[in-house]
Design a protein around this motif. Structure first.
Motif, PDB file in Angstrom:
ATOM      1  N   ASP A  47      23.366  16.042  60.634  1.00 28.17           N
ATOM      2  CA  ASP A  47      21.985  16.455  60.896  1.00 28.17           C
ATOM      3  C   ASP A  47      21.649  16.174  62.356  1.00 28.17           C
ATOM      4  N   ASN A  49      19.600  14.288  64.000  1.00 32.40           N
ATOM      5  CA  ASN A  49      19.515  12.902  64.470  1.00 32.40           C
ATOM      6  C   ASN A  49      20.896  12.291  64.650  1.00 32.40           C
ATOM      7  N   GLU A  78      15.170  14.942  53.529  1.00 31.47           N
ATOM      8  CA  GLU A  78      15.304  15.401  52.140  1.00 31.47           C
ATOM      9  C   GLU A  78      14.775  16.838  51.973  1.00 31.47           C
ATOM     10  N   LYS A  81      17.436  19.384  51.925  1.00 33.30           N
ATOM     11  CA  LYS A  81      18.544  19.308  50.961  1.00 33.30           C
ATOM     12  C   LYS A  81      18.353  20.435  49.955  1.00 33.30           C
ATOM     13  N   GLY A 110      22.811  10.176  53.129  1.00 32.21           N
ATOM     14  CA  GLY A 110      23.014  10.763  51.812  1.00 32.21           C
ATOM     15  C   GLY A 110      22.651  12.234  51.732  1.00 32.21           C
ATOM     16  N   ASP A 114      25.391  14.841  50.510  1.00 29.68           N
ATOM     17  CA  ASP A 114      25.176  15.655  49.308  1.00 29.68           C
ATOM     18  C   ASP A 114      25.259  17.151  49.601  1.00 29.68           C
ATOM     19  N   THR A 134      26.632   7.268  57.456  1.00 27.39           N
ATOM     20  CA  THR A 134      26.083   6.538  58.608  1.00 27.39           C
ATOM     21  C   THR A 134      24.837   5.721  58.269  1.00 27.39           C
ATOM     22  N   THR A 135      24.355   5.803  57.028  1.00 26.85           N
ATOM     23  CA  THR A 135      23.207   4.974  56.632  1.00 26.85           C
ATOM     24  C   THR A 135      23.678   3.876  55.677  1.00 26.85           C
ATOM     25  N   LYS A 147      29.469  12.819  43.492  1.00 30.96           N
ATOM     26  CA  LYS A 147      28.294  13.636  43.144  1.00 30.96           C
ATOM     27  C   LYS A 147      27.781  14.315  44.403  1.00 30.96           C
ATOM     28  N   LYS A 156      14.612  16.991  41.855  1.00 35.33           N
ATOM     29  CA  LYS A 156      15.685  16.501  42.712  1.00 35.33           C
ATOM     30  C   LYS A 156      17.052  16.694  42.077  1.00 35.33           C
ATOM     31  N   THR A 174      27.321   1.992  62.643  1.00 36.00           N
ATOM     32  CA  THR A 174      26.335   3.079  62.765  1.00 36.00           C
ATOM     33  C   THR A 174      24.948   2.749  62.198  1.00 36.00           C
ATOM     34  N   THR A 177      21.627   1.855  64.409  1.00 32.45           N
ATOM     35  CA  THR A 177      20.669   2.744  65.078  1.00 32.45           C
ATOM     36  C   THR A 177      19.633   3.332  64.111  1.00 32.45           C
TER      37      THR A 177
HETATM   38  N1  LIG Z   1      25.511  11.531  45.742  1.00 30.14           N
HETATM   39  C1  LIG Z   1      25.139  10.357  45.313  1.00 30.14           C
HETATM   40  O1  LIG Z   1      25.829   9.711  44.532  1.00 30.14           O
HETATM   41  C2  LIG Z   1      23.853   9.776  45.805  1.00 30.14           C
HETATM   42  C3  LIG Z   1      23.527   8.447  45.542  1.00 30.14           C
HETATM   43  C4  LIG Z   1      22.348   7.917  46.082  1.00 30.14           C
HETATM   44  C5  LIG Z   1      21.521   8.723  46.853  1.00 30.14           C
HETATM   45  N2  LIG Z   1      21.869  10.022  47.080  1.00 30.14           N
HETATM   46  C6  LIG Z   1      21.025  10.883  47.916  1.00 30.14           C
HETATM   47  O2  LIG Z   1      21.028  10.364  49.234  1.00 30.14           O
HETATM   48  C7  LIG Z   1      19.847  10.819  49.900  1.00 30.14           C
HETATM   49  C8  LIG Z   1      19.261   9.688  50.712  1.00 30.14           C
HETATM   50  O3  LIG Z   1      20.206   9.291  51.670  1.00 30.14           O
HETATM   51  P1  LIG Z   1      19.775   8.520  52.994  1.00 30.14           P
HETATM   52  O4  LIG Z   1      18.817   7.457  52.664  1.00 30.14           O
HETATM   53  O5  LIG Z   1      21.011   8.176  53.696  1.00 30.14           O
HETATM   54  O6  LIG Z   1      18.894   9.614  53.756  1.00 30.14           O
HETATM   55  P2  LIG Z   1      19.144  10.605  54.973  1.00 30.14           P
HETATM   56  O7  LIG Z   1      20.450  11.255  54.899  1.00 30.14           O
HETATM   57  O8  LIG Z   1      17.948  11.482  55.018  1.00 30.14           O
HETATM   58  O9  LIG Z   1      19.118   9.644  56.243  1.00 30.14           O
HETATM   59  C9  LIG Z   1      17.942   8.950  56.563  1.00 30.14           C
HETATM   60  C10 LIG Z   1      17.444   9.269  57.978  1.00 30.14           C
HETATM   61  O10 LIG Z   1      18.205   8.548  58.931  1.00 30.14           O
HETATM   62  C11 LIG Z   1      18.780   9.413  59.899  1.00 30.14           C
HETATM   63  N3  LIG Z   1      20.066   8.794  60.219  1.00 30.14           N
HETATM   64  C12 LIG Z   1      21.188   8.779  59.468  1.00 30.14           C
HETATM   65  N4  LIG Z   1      22.101   7.960  60.000  1.00 30.14           N
HETATM   66  C13 LIG Z   1      21.567   7.446  61.125  1.00 30.14           C
HETATM   67  C14 LIG Z   1      22.009   6.502  62.091  1.00 30.14           C
HETATM   68  N5  LIG Z   1      23.211   5.911  61.983  1.00 30.14           N
HETATM   69  N6  LIG Z   1      21.184   6.204  63.116  1.00 30.14           N
HETATM   70  C15 LIG Z   1      19.959   6.772  63.203  1.00 30.14           C
HETATM   71  N7  LIG Z   1      19.468   7.641  62.318  1.00 30.14           N
HETATM   72  C16 LIG Z   1      20.265   7.973  61.280  1.00 30.14           C
HETATM   73  C17 LIG Z   1      18.819  10.755  59.236  1.00 30.14           C
HETATM   74  O11 LIG Z   1      18.782  11.790  60.195  1.00 30.14           O
HETATM   75  C18 LIG Z   1      17.558  10.728  58.390  1.00 30.14           C
HETATM   76  O12 LIG Z   1      16.446  11.044  59.182  1.00 30.14           O
HETATM   77  C19 LIG Z   1      18.920  11.328  48.814  1.00 30.14           C
HETATM   78  O13 LIG Z   1      18.883  12.731  48.855  1.00 30.14           O
HETATM   79  C20 LIG Z   1      19.576  10.868  47.527  1.00 30.14           C
HETATM   80  O14 LIG Z   1      19.319  11.729  46.437  1.00 30.14           O
HETATM   81  C21 LIG Z   1      23.010  10.552  46.579  1.00 30.14           C
END
Ligand SMILES: NC(=O)c1ccc[n+]([C@@H]2O[C@H](COP(=O)([O-])OP(=O)(O)OC[C@H]3O[C@@H](n4cnc5c(N)ncnc54)[C@H](O)[C@@H]3O)[C@@H](O)[C@H]2O)c1
Ligand SMILES: [Zn+2]
Length: 367
Positions: A47, A49, A78, A81, A110, A114, A134-135, A147, A156, A174, A177
């Protein structure tokens, strides 16, 4: 310097893959990919960011390994997504000449994992995917288990596929940040694993919550590797979410309903899960499963991670209305994952609507 790396092996029925946690893993993806396949083409999906921060390093690593690569950037959040984003990714894959040997690299949180995972699962009936989370949330949870999917306007994750990655490469630096709020939200999933399935992980979190929030490298990789080990174990026994894997949905039945009630803007996924766990623990106390002091331990830990525990300006009715659409709802009555103690979850199938409303009211929801 020798790099310290923690590795978890995941063995779902169809094969085996590794999850590596290491510093500067981002600079090693090219080499890893070469060891994995003979394919020499990769498409990085990220993405805006994350791409601004890390895509350059990933692309350089690929080019050092003489892998041809392209970058697809999607908007963050989100809200994107969606199937529309998947469709954009297909277009870019076609433009960049992707074929059956092309590896998709999902670089981000995530959402990217996904949506890129789902695109990889479906394009040409399936391209291999490398997850580079990266989160905190993605490193501890979403990048592992296979998944993938997207949201529909009515709910969702309503469209998706199981598609295990070929490799998960988590660079533990990562998350530094990330905005603070996202760090906190990510730990909700780690608390979830501890509370539902792993009392010793829960105790590790109790001993070190503050250092973990500061992302102390060693403690951080210990905690998330522990969470992923639990998930790997569950996925090996139940890839398709029919039995034990359901326990990983602790906090998610109400959590998903809250996310929808807040139109995916008000609470982050992890925040909604924290509230969902708070409600579930109250339900568990109400049905006589959970000792009161274990509810208190959960609340105290969530509080130290700075996660929300109270519901304001939301009605129990609105939350209930969104609960029916959860995929895990069977015959209108949601199966609830409740705990009998720290680290011991099981499924409760006969909760009444009233009991759920009461738990929400206890957290401060309006009627
Ligand atoms: N597939 C699965 O098993 C599973 C399990 C749990 C959650 N999920 C899904 O994961 C999603 C949530 O994931 P998330 O919390 O990682 O959200 P996300 O992917 O939206 O990331 C959060 C925010 O942080 C930014 N970002 C990401 N990495 C960064 C970094 N290293 N430095 C600075 N900014 C960064 C992104 O651009 C975004 O704005 C939901 O859609 C949820 O449904 C899936
Ligand atoms: Zn979750």
């Amino acid at each position: 310097v020798k790099t310290k790396r923690r590795t978890v092996v995941v063995k779902p029925p169809g094969g085996l893959y590794r999850v590596h946690f290491e510093r500067d893993g981002i600079d090693r993806v090219g080499r890893e990919l070469r060891q994995l396949t003979t394919g020499r083409r990769a498409v990085v999906v990220s993405d805006a960011n994350v791409a601004a921060l890390y895509a350059g390093r990933v692309l350089r690593s690929l080019s050092r390994a003489r892998i041809q690569s392209a970058l697809i950037t999607i908007p963050p959040g989100e809200r994107f997504k969606t199937l529309a984003t998947v469709s954009r990714i297909y277009d870019h894959l076609l433009e960049s000449g992707a074929d059956r040997d092309t590896v998709v690299i999902a670089l981000g949180g995530g959402v990217v994992g996904d949506v890129a995972g789902f695109s990889a699962a479906t394009f040409l009936r399936g391209l291999p995917v490398i997850q580079m989370p990266t989160t905190v949330l993605a490193q501890a949870d979403s990048s592992v288990g296979g998944k993938t999917g997207v949201d529909l306007p009515s709910g969702k994750n309503l469209v998706g596929a199981f598609h295990q990655p070929a490799l998960v490469l988590a660079d533990i630096k990562t998350p530094a940040t990330l905005p603070e709020r996202h760090v906190r939200a990510g730990f909700a999933e780690v608390v979830k694993v501890g509370m539902a399935l792993d009392a010793s992980l829960f105790r590790l979190l109790e001993r070190h919550a503050e250092e973990l929030l500061e992302l102390d490298a060693d403690l951080y990789s210990r905690a998330i590797a522990a969470a992923v080990r639990v998930k790997a174990d569950v996925v090996a026994r139940d890839e398709r979410d029919r039995g034990p894997r359901m326990l990983l949905n602790y906090g998610h039945t109400i959590g998903h309903a809250l996310e929808a009630a807040g139109r995916y803007r008000r609470w982050l996924h992890g925040e909604a899960v924290a509230l969902g766990m708070a409600a579930a623990a109250r339900l568990a106390v109400a049905v006589g499963w959970l000792p009161r002091q274990d509810l208190d331990r959960q609340e105290a830990l969530l509080e130290r991670f700075g996660l929300p525990l109270r519901l304001r300006r939301v009605s129990a009715e609105a939350v209930m209305a969104h609960m029916g659409l959860d995929k895990k709802a069977r015959g209108g009555r949601p199966a609830f994952v409740l705990t009998r103690g720290v680290g011991v979850a099981s499924v409760h199938r006969t909760l009444s609507r009233n009991q759920v409303v009461n738990a929400l009211r206890q957290l401060g929801a309006e009627p």
